[in-house]
Design a protein around this motif. Sequence first.
Motif, PDB file in Angstrom:
ATOM      1  N   VAL A  79      28.275  13.297  10.010  1.00 54.57           N
ATOM      2  CA  VAL A  79      26.777  12.974   9.477  1.00 54.57           C
ATOM      3  C   VAL A  79      25.951  13.103  10.781  1.00 54.57           C
ATOM      4  O   VAL A  79      26.554  12.480  11.728  1.00 54.57           O
ATOM      5  CB  VAL A  79      26.709  11.745   8.582  1.00 54.57           C
ATOM      6  N   SER A  80      24.956  13.709  10.549  1.00 57.68           N
ATOM      7  CA  SER A  80      24.007  13.861  11.665  1.00 57.68           C
ATOM      8  C   SER A  80      23.545  12.630  12.136  1.00 57.68           C
ATOM      9  O   SER A  80      23.222  11.574  11.416  1.00 57.68           O
ATOM     10  CB  SER A  80      22.664  14.787  11.077  1.00 57.68           C
ATOM     11  N   PRO A  81      23.357  12.179  13.299  1.00 55.75           N
ATOM     12  CA  PRO A  81      22.836  10.988  14.147  1.00 55.75           C
ATOM     13  C   PRO A  81      21.703  10.627  13.422  1.00 55.75           C
ATOM     14  O   PRO A  81      20.976   9.303  13.155  1.00 55.75           O
ATOM     15  CB  PRO A  81      22.825  11.126  15.400  1.00 55.75           C
ATOM     16  N   LEU A  82      20.430  11.655  13.316  1.00 57.62           N
ATOM     17  CA  LEU A  82      19.312  11.599  12.743  1.00 57.62           C
ATOM     18  C   LEU A  82      19.542  10.774  11.372  1.00 57.62           C
ATOM     19  O   LEU A  82      18.653   9.882  10.880  1.00 57.62           O
ATOM     20  CB  LEU A  82      18.506  12.796  12.770  1.00 57.62           C
ATOM     21  N   ILE A  83      20.158  11.317  10.568  1.00 53.98           N
ATOM     22  CA  ILE A  83      20.389  10.835   9.191  1.00 53.98           C
ATOM     23  C   ILE A  83      20.971   9.443   9.206  1.00 53.98           C
ATOM     24  O   ILE A  83      20.581   8.558   8.479  1.00 53.98           O
ATOM     25  CB  ILE A  83      21.266  11.663   8.258  1.00 53.98           C
ATOM     26  N   LYS A  84      21.737   9.081  10.190  1.00 53.42           N
ATOM     27  CA  LYS A  84      22.561   7.899  10.294  1.00 53.42           C
ATOM     28  C   LYS A  84      21.433   6.945  10.552  1.00 53.42           C
ATOM     29  O   LYS A  84      21.179   5.706   9.970  1.00 53.42           O
ATOM     30  CB  LYS A  84      23.644   7.702  11.285  1.00 53.42           C
ATOM     31  N   PHE A  85      20.444   7.173  11.724  1.00 51.17           N
ATOM     32  CA  PHE A  85      19.418   6.334  12.217  1.00 51.17           C
ATOM     33  C   PHE A  85      18.554   6.108  11.037  1.00 51.17           C
ATOM     34  O   PHE A  85      17.980   5.064  10.487  1.00 51.17           O
ATOM     35  CB  PHE A  85      18.803   7.093  13.207  1.00 51.17           C
ATOM     36  N   ALA A  86      18.189   7.126   9.915  1.00 55.78           N
ATOM     37  CA  ALA A  86      17.214   7.100   9.148  1.00 55.78           C
ATOM     38  C   ALA A  86      17.784   5.990   7.951  1.00 55.78           C
ATOM     39  O   ALA A  86      16.901   4.980   7.405  1.00 55.78           O
ATOM     40  CB  ALA A  86      16.886   8.265   8.541  1.00 55.78           C
ATOM     41  N   ARG A  87      18.974   6.260   7.680  1.00 54.99           N
ATOM     42  CA  ARG A  87      19.588   5.248   6.741  1.00 54.99           C
ATOM     43  C   ARG A  87      19.508   3.636   7.196  1.00 54.99           C
ATOM     44  O   ARG A  87      19.363   3.138   6.503  1.00 54.99           O
ATOM     45  CB  ARG A  87      21.198   5.549   6.696  1.00 54.99           C
ATOM     46  N   TRP A  88      19.950   3.552   8.418  1.00 56.35           N
ATOM     47  CA  TRP A  88      19.937   2.293   8.858  1.00 56.35           C
ATOM     48  C   TRP A  88      18.644   1.646   9.027  1.00 56.35           C
ATOM     49  O   TRP A  88      18.374   0.432   8.813  1.00 56.35           O
ATOM     50  CB  TRP A  88      20.803   2.124  10.298  1.00 56.35           C
ATOM     51  N   THR A  89      17.600   2.538   9.382  1.00 55.87           N
ATOM     52  CA  THR A  89      16.279   2.072   9.521  1.00 55.87           C
ATOM     53  C   THR A  89      15.557   1.780   8.059  1.00 55.87           C
ATOM     54  O   THR A  89      15.096   0.830   8.188  1.00 55.87           O
ATOM     55  CB  THR A  89      15.315   3.242  10.097  1.00 55.87           C
ATOM     56  N   MET A  90      16.084   2.489   7.250  1.00 60.62           N
ATOM     57  CA  MET A  90      15.419   2.300   5.410  1.00 60.62           C
ATOM     58  C   MET A  90      16.326   0.752   5.202  1.00 60.62           C
ATOM     59  O   MET A  90      15.614   0.167   4.568  1.00 60.62           O
ATOM     60  CB  MET A  90      15.578   3.371   4.784  1.00 60.62           C
ATOM     61  N   LEU A  91      17.588   0.978   5.485  1.00 62.67           N
ATOM     62  CA  LEU A  91      18.293  -0.414   5.107  1.00 62.67           C
ATOM     63  C   LEU A  91      17.638  -1.607   5.794  1.00 62.67           C
ATOM     64  O   LEU A  91      17.430  -2.584   5.149  1.00 62.67           O
ATOM     65  CB  LEU A  91      19.730  -0.525   5.452  1.00 62.67           C
ATOM     66  N   SER A  92      17.316  -1.687   6.904  1.00 62.12           N
ATOM     67  CA  SER A  92      16.587  -2.697   7.805  1.00 62.12           C
ATOM     68  C   SER A  92      15.166  -2.984   7.038  1.00 62.12           C
ATOM     69  O   SER A  92      14.926  -4.076   6.932  1.00 62.12           O
ATOM     70  CB  SER A  92      16.533  -2.310   9.306  1.00 62.12           C
ATOM     71  N   ALA A  93      14.631  -1.898   6.752  1.00 64.31           N
ATOM     72  CA  ALA A  93      13.160  -2.014   6.394  1.00 64.31           C
ATOM     73  C   ALA A  93      13.154  -2.738   5.223  1.00 64.31           C
ATOM     74  O   ALA A  93      12.372  -3.474   4.819  1.00 64.31           O
ATOM     75  CB  ALA A  93      12.386  -0.742   6.454  1.00 64.31           C
ATOM     76  N   GLY A  94      14.061  -2.310   4.115  1.00 63.74           N
ATOM     77  CA  GLY A  94      14.275  -3.100   3.041  1.00 63.74           C
ATOM     78  C   GLY A  94      14.472  -4.377   2.866  1.00 63.74           C
ATOM     79  O   GLY A  94      14.174  -5.170   2.315  1.00 63.74           O
ATOM     80  N   ILE A  95      15.446  -4.616   3.962  1.00 62.43           N
ATOM     81  CA  ILE A  95      15.850  -6.204   4.025  1.00 62.43           C
ATOM     82  C   ILE A  95      14.827  -6.857   4.448  1.00 62.43           C
ATOM     83  O   ILE A  95      14.424  -8.002   3.863  1.00 62.43           O
ATOM     84  CB  ILE A  95      17.299  -6.614   5.047  1.00 62.43           C
ATOM     85  N   LEU A  96      13.902  -6.432   5.394  1.00 59.58           N
ATOM     86  CA  LEU A  96      12.730  -7.289   6.136  1.00 59.58           C
ATOM     87  C   LEU A  96      11.741  -7.313   5.004  1.00 59.58           C
ATOM     88  O   LEU A  96      10.956  -8.397   4.779  1.00 59.58           O
ATOM     89  CB  LEU A  96      12.103  -6.446   7.263  1.00 59.58           C
ATOM     90  N   TYR A  97      11.544  -6.237   4.054  1.00 47.63           N
ATOM     91  CA  TYR A  97      10.514  -6.457   3.190  1.00 47.63           C
ATOM     92  C   TYR A  97      11.120  -7.372   1.999  1.00 47.63           C
ATOM     93  O   TYR A  97      10.221  -8.189   1.471  1.00 47.63           O
ATOM     94  CB  TYR A  97      10.535  -4.891   2.523  1.00 47.63           C
ATOM     95  N   GLY A  98      12.201  -7.251   1.818  1.00 46.14           N
ATOM     96  CA  GLY A  98      12.800  -8.293   0.702  1.00 46.14           C
ATOM     97  C   GLY A  98      12.666  -9.753   1.179  1.00 46.14           C
ATOM     98  O   GLY A  98      12.228 -10.767   0.413  1.00 46.14           O
ATOM     99  N   VAL A  99      12.838  -9.942   2.500  1.00 45.73           N
ATOM    100  CA  VAL A  99      12.691 -11.421   3.070  1.00 45.73           C
ATOM    101  C   VAL A  99      11.141 -11.726   2.990  1.00 45.73           C
ATOM    102  O   VAL A  99      10.671 -12.985   2.579  1.00 45.73           O
ATOM    103  CB  VAL A  99      13.341 -11.350   4.466  1.00 45.73           C
ATOM    104  N   SER A 100      10.287 -10.899   3.385  1.00 46.33           N
ATOM    105  CA  SER A 100       8.790 -11.090   3.469  1.00 46.33           C
ATOM    106  C   SER A 100       8.265 -11.365   1.874  1.00 46.33           C
ATOM    107  O   SER A 100       7.497 -12.444   1.897  1.00 46.33           O
ATOM    108  CB  SER A 100       7.939 -10.122   4.362  1.00 46.33           C
ATOM    109  N   ARG A 101       8.779 -10.726   0.956  1.00 51.81           N
ATOM    110  CA  ARG A 101       8.016 -10.598  -0.160  1.00 51.81           C
ATOM    111  C   ARG A 101       8.659 -11.787  -0.832  1.00 51.81           C
ATOM    112  O   ARG A 101       7.984 -12.843  -1.616  1.00 51.81           O
ATOM    113  CB  ARG A 101       8.778  -9.513  -0.967  1.00 51.81           C
ATOM    114  N   GLN A 102       9.960 -12.416  -0.648  1.00 57.49           N
ATOM    115  CA  GLN A 102      10.462 -13.594  -1.039  1.00 57.49           C
ATOM    116  C   GLN A 102       9.801 -14.882  -0.648  1.00 57.49           C
ATOM    117  O   GLN A 102       9.656 -15.870  -1.241  1.00 57.49           O
ATOM    118  CB  GLN A 102      11.847 -13.698  -0.740  1.00 57.49           C
ATOM    119  N   SER A 103       9.533 -14.853   0.694  1.00 50.00           N
ATOM    120  CA  SER A 103       8.598 -15.667   1.215  1.00 50.00           C
ATOM    121  C   SER A 103       7.286 -16.009   0.708  1.00 50.00           C
ATOM    122  O   SER A 103       6.710 -16.939   0.425  1.00 50.00           O
ATOM    123  CB  SER A 103       8.548 -15.597   2.888  1.00 50.00           C
TER     124      SER A 103
END
Length: 78
Positions: A9-33
């Motif tokens: 898998v391309s490093p760009l795709i790996k980076f995008a996946r991890w970035t989206m996962l991290s962004a989703g987790i941060l959004y979920g935490v802030s929304r829950q708060s």
Amino acid sequence: MSLPPPVSVSPLIKFARWTMLSAGILYGVSRQSSLEKKEEKLRVIRAQKKAIKDAKLAEEKKRANEGLLISFSVNEPD
């Protein structure tokens, strides 16, 4: 039957996946708060309204009981 070797898998795709996962987790935490803060405010308001409602019901019950006692004392034969 053997499977072909996995495609790298391309490093760009790996980076995008991890970035989206991290962004989703941060959004979920802030929304829950934020939702917890709103819910806490609503709980306080509900508790205040419940106290007022309970006091009114107790007063109405007291008045109804007093009226019932008065009507019994008026209707009792001597």
